[in-house]
Design a protein around this motif. Structure first.
Motif, PDB file in Angstrom:
ATOM      1  N   ALA A  20       0.834  -1.207   0.000  1.00 47.37           N
ATOM      2  CA  ALA A  20       0.000   0.000   0.000  1.00 47.37           C
ATOM      3  C   ALA A  20       0.870   1.259   0.000  1.00 47.37           C
ATOM      4  O   ALA A  20       0.575   2.245  -0.685  1.00 47.37           O
ATOM      5  N   ILE A  21       1.963   1.221   0.785  1.00 53.92           N
ATOM      6  CA  ILE A  21       2.864   2.379   0.827  1.00 53.92           C
ATOM      7  C   ILE A  21       3.503   2.614  -0.545  1.00 53.92           C
ATOM      8  O   ILE A  21       3.609   3.758  -1.021  1.00 53.92           O
ATOM      9  N   VAL A  22       3.926   1.542  -1.218  1.00 56.43           N
ATOM     10  CA  VAL A  22       4.533   1.666  -2.550  1.00 56.43           C
ATOM     11  C   VAL A  22       3.530   2.224  -3.555  1.00 56.43           C
ATOM     12  O   VAL A  22       3.856   3.112  -4.362  1.00 56.43           O
ATOM     13  N   ILE A  23       2.289   1.724  -3.502  1.00 57.22           N
ATOM     14  CA  ILE A  23       1.265   2.207  -4.439  1.00 57.22           C
ATOM     15  C   ILE A  23       0.984   3.692  -4.202  1.00 57.22           C
ATOM     16  O   ILE A  23       0.880   4.484  -5.158  1.00 57.22           O
ATOM     17  N   MET A  24       0.865   4.090  -2.939  1.00 60.35           N
ATOM     18  CA  MET A  24       0.619   5.500  -2.633  1.00 60.35           C
ATOM     19  C   MET A  24       1.797   6.367  -3.089  1.00 60.35           C
ATOM     20  O   MET A  24       1.627   7.486  -3.593  1.00 60.35           O
ATOM     21  N   GLY A  25       3.009   5.849  -2.946  1.00 59.54           N
ATOM     22  CA  GLY A  25       4.183   6.607  -3.382  1.00 59.54           C
ATOM     23  C   GLY A  25       4.220   6.801  -4.884  1.00 59.54           C
ATOM     24  O   GLY A  25       4.509   7.900  -5.378  1.00 59.54           O
ATOM     25  N   LEU A  26       3.905   5.706  -5.643  1.00 62.99           N
ATOM     26  CA  LEU A  26       3.887   5.823  -7.095  1.00 62.99           C
ATOM     27  C   LEU A  26       2.787   6.769  -7.574  1.00 62.99           C
ATOM     28  O   LEU A  26       2.983   7.547  -8.514  1.00 62.99           O
ATOM     29  N   PHE A  27       1.635   6.722  -6.909  1.00 62.23           N
ATOM     30  CA  PHE A  27       0.534   7.611  -7.275  1.00 62.23           C
ATOM     31  C   PHE A  27       0.911   9.073  -7.001  1.00 62.23           C
ATOM     32  O   PHE A  27       0.651   9.971  -7.816  1.00 62.23           O
ATOM     33  N   SER A  28       1.537   9.328  -5.854  1.00 58.90           N
ATOM     34  CA  SER A  28       1.951  10.690  -5.517  1.00 58.90           C
ATOM     35  C   SER A  28       3.033  11.193  -6.473  1.00 58.90           C
ATOM     36  O   SER A  28       3.052  12.364  -6.859  1.00 58.90           O
ATOM     37  N   LEU A  29       3.940  10.291  -6.861  1.00 62.47           N
ATOM     38  CA  LEU A  29       5.000  10.684  -7.794  1.00 62.47           C
ATOM     39  C   LEU A  29       4.434  11.090  -9.142  1.00 62.47           C
ATOM     40  O   LEU A  29       4.911  12.040  -9.778  1.00 62.47           O
ATOM     41  N   LYS A  30       3.376  10.366  -9.584  1.00 60.01           N
ATOM     42  CA  LYS A  30       2.762  10.683 -10.864  1.00 60.01           C
ATOM     43  C   LYS A  30       2.069  12.035 -10.825  1.00 60.01           C
ATOM     44  O   LYS A  30       2.035  12.764 -11.825  1.00 60.01           O
ATOM     45  N   LYS A  31       1.496  12.383  -9.704  1.00 57.72           N
ATOM     46  CA  LYS A  31       0.779  13.656  -9.559  1.00 57.72           C
ATOM     47  C   LYS A  31       1.685  14.813  -9.151  1.00 57.72           C
ATOM     48  O   LYS A  31       1.243  15.964  -9.135  1.00 57.72           O
ATOM     49  N   LEU A  32       2.943  14.535  -8.866  1.00 56.84           N
ATOM     50  CA  LEU A  32       3.849  15.582  -8.391  1.00 56.84           C
ATOM     51  C   LEU A  32       4.206  16.535  -9.531  1.00 56.84           C
ATOM     52  O   LEU A  32       4.703  16.099 -10.573  1.00 56.84           O
ATOM     53  N   PRO A  33       3.934  17.838  -9.381  1.00 57.48           N
ATOM     54  CA  PRO A  33       4.290  18.795 -10.448  1.00 57.48           C
ATOM     55  C   PRO A  33       5.813  18.947 -10.538  1.00 57.48           C
ATOM     56  O   PRO A  33       6.513  18.979  -9.535  1.00 57.48           O
ATOM     57  N   ILE A  34       6.304  19.029 -11.770  1.00 52.49           N
ATOM     58  CA  ILE A  34       7.743  19.130 -11.999  1.00 52.49           C
ATOM     59  C   ILE A  34       8.036  20.413 -12.774  1.00 52.49           C
ATOM     60  O   ILE A  34       7.400  20.689 -13.802  1.00 52.49           O
ATOM     61  N   ASP A  35       8.972  21.206 -12.286  1.00 48.74           N
ATOM     62  CA  ASP A  35       9.427  22.415 -12.962  1.00 48.74           C
ATOM     63  C   ASP A  35      10.811  22.141 -13.519  1.00 48.74           C
ATOM     64  O   ASP A  35      11.760  21.886 -12.765  1.00 48.74           O
ATOM     65  N   LEU A  36      10.923  22.159 -14.842  1.00 48.92           N
ATOM     66  CA  LEU A  36      12.218  21.868 -15.455  1.00 48.92           C
ATOM     67  C   LEU A  36      13.267  22.907 -15.085  1.00 48.92           C
ATOM     68  O   LEU A  36      14.453  22.605 -14.969  1.00 48.92           O
ATOM     69  N   TYR A  37      12.840  24.142 -14.886  1.00 43.75           N
ATOM     70  CA  TYR A  37      13.774  25.220 -14.558  1.00 43.75           C
ATOM     71  C   TYR A  37      13.254  25.978 -13.336  1.00 43.75           C
ATOM     72  O   TYR A  37      12.714  27.075 -13.450  1.00 43.75           O
ATOM     73  N   PRO A  38      13.370  25.396 -12.172  1.00 44.17           N
ATOM     74  CA  PRO A  38      12.838  26.045 -10.962  1.00 44.17           C
ATOM     75  C   PRO A  38      13.600  27.317 -10.636  1.00 44.17           C
ATOM     76  O   PRO A  38      14.799  27.439 -10.897  1.00 44.17           O
ATOM     77  N   ASP A  39      12.888  28.272 -10.080  1.00 42.83           N
ATOM     78  CA  ASP A  39      13.491  29.533  -9.671  1.00 42.83           C
ATOM     79  C   ASP A  39      14.063  29.367  -8.263  1.00 42.83           C
ATOM     80  O   ASP A  39      13.327  29.344  -7.280  1.00 42.83           O
TER      81      ASP A  39
END
Length: 285
Positions: A20-39
């Motif tokens: 369950a922890i692994v599934i929740m982690g993969l789901f959160s990773l997929k929804k995590l916003p990514i900024d290619l060039y963060p300020d």
């Protein structure tokens, strides 16, 4: 009952919890916003001060040292380093993390206003340079010409020394315009163009001298700044900031035409060629 014994006695439950922890982690990773060039704000500020014509020793004694002594009292300062070179002083301030860099920049600006009167008259106003990830280039582009102005000069010089009969005078305006648009060495490139032999010796006419090239110019004089702006016909304006006497002498070899001249531009150029500093030029203006 301890956690270890419960995990051993109920292996299926333990495995399901980890799944369950692994599934929740993969789901959160997929929804995590990514900024290619963060300020990312840094904690470093650079203070650059130019002093034209000064040696590294003069920069160290008269510019860098007063700036260091004053900026050393800025709050939350972690390290201060300096680099003194000919014509420029660079002081780097590194602050503790966790403080607003804009507030720290204002503090540095206040300190600089206090020390400005201690700097030499010919030194320019210190410039504050705040690092930021926005300044990192995303794409680097470069361009290269097949032949440079010195390369064209060598080609024509070799042709002139040979027995070849040629006349390429019609190329001179285009090459002169190309030299004028040079980013860093416009004056040097124009000088080479004036020395180029666009006709062989048998083609009679000699190459036009510098006196045949018309240069439009204008000057502006301030207590700490001397500007000369000039351009050839169809060329791009060239800005000379605090030019040396030798640079002004080289410019004066051309046929100069003042733009918006207020009757003293020629005297200002002549004064600089004689070695007058900015303050003395300002008094004569």
């Amino acid at each position: 009952m301890s956690l270890y014994s419960s995990s051993v006695k109920r292996p299926v439950t333990t495995i399901l919890v980890f799944v369950a922890i692994v599934i929740m982690g993969l789901f959160s990773l997929k929804k995590l916003p990514i900024d290619l060039y963060p300020d990312i704000e840094t904690n470093t500020i650079m203070v650059m001060t130019s002093y034209q014509g000064a040696s590294a020793e003069d920069i160290e004694q008269n510019v860098t040292r007063p700036l260091e002594n004053t900026l050393n009292s800025v709050e939350h300062l972690k390290h201060i380093t300096s680099n003194s070179k000919e014509n420029i002083s660079i002081v780097t301030l590194e602050f503790e993390y966790g403080y607003d860099i804009d507030v720290l920049t204002n503090d540095v600006r206040d300190k600089l206003s206090m020390v400005s009167s201690m700097l030499p008259d010919d030194a320019n106003t210190p410039i504050i340079f705040k690092f930021s990830t926005d300044m990192i280039p995303i794409v680097l582009l470069s361009a290269q010409a097949h032949e440079s102005v010195p390369g064209l000069y060598k080609i024509l010089d070799d042709a002139y020394k040979s027995d070849l009969h040629y006349d390429v005078s019609d190329m001179r305006p285009d090459i002169l315009r190309f030299a004028q648009n040079s980013s860093h060495q416009a004056e040097y490139c124009v000088t080479l163009v004036d020395q180029m032999k666009f006709k062989s010796e048998e083609a009679s006419e000699s190459v036009p001298s510098k006196e045949d090239v018309i240069i439009f110019f204008d000057v502006e004089v301030y207590p700490n700044l001397f500007l000369v702006v000039w351009k050839a016909e169809n060329g791009k304006p060239v800005v000379m900031k605090n030019p040396t006497p030798d640079e002004v002498k080289e410019l004066m070899k051309f046929k100069l035409v003042g733009f918006n001249c207020r009757r003293y531009d020629n005297h200002i150029l002549y004064g600089r060629s004689m070695g007058f500093d900015n303050h003395k030029l300002y008094q004569q203006s």
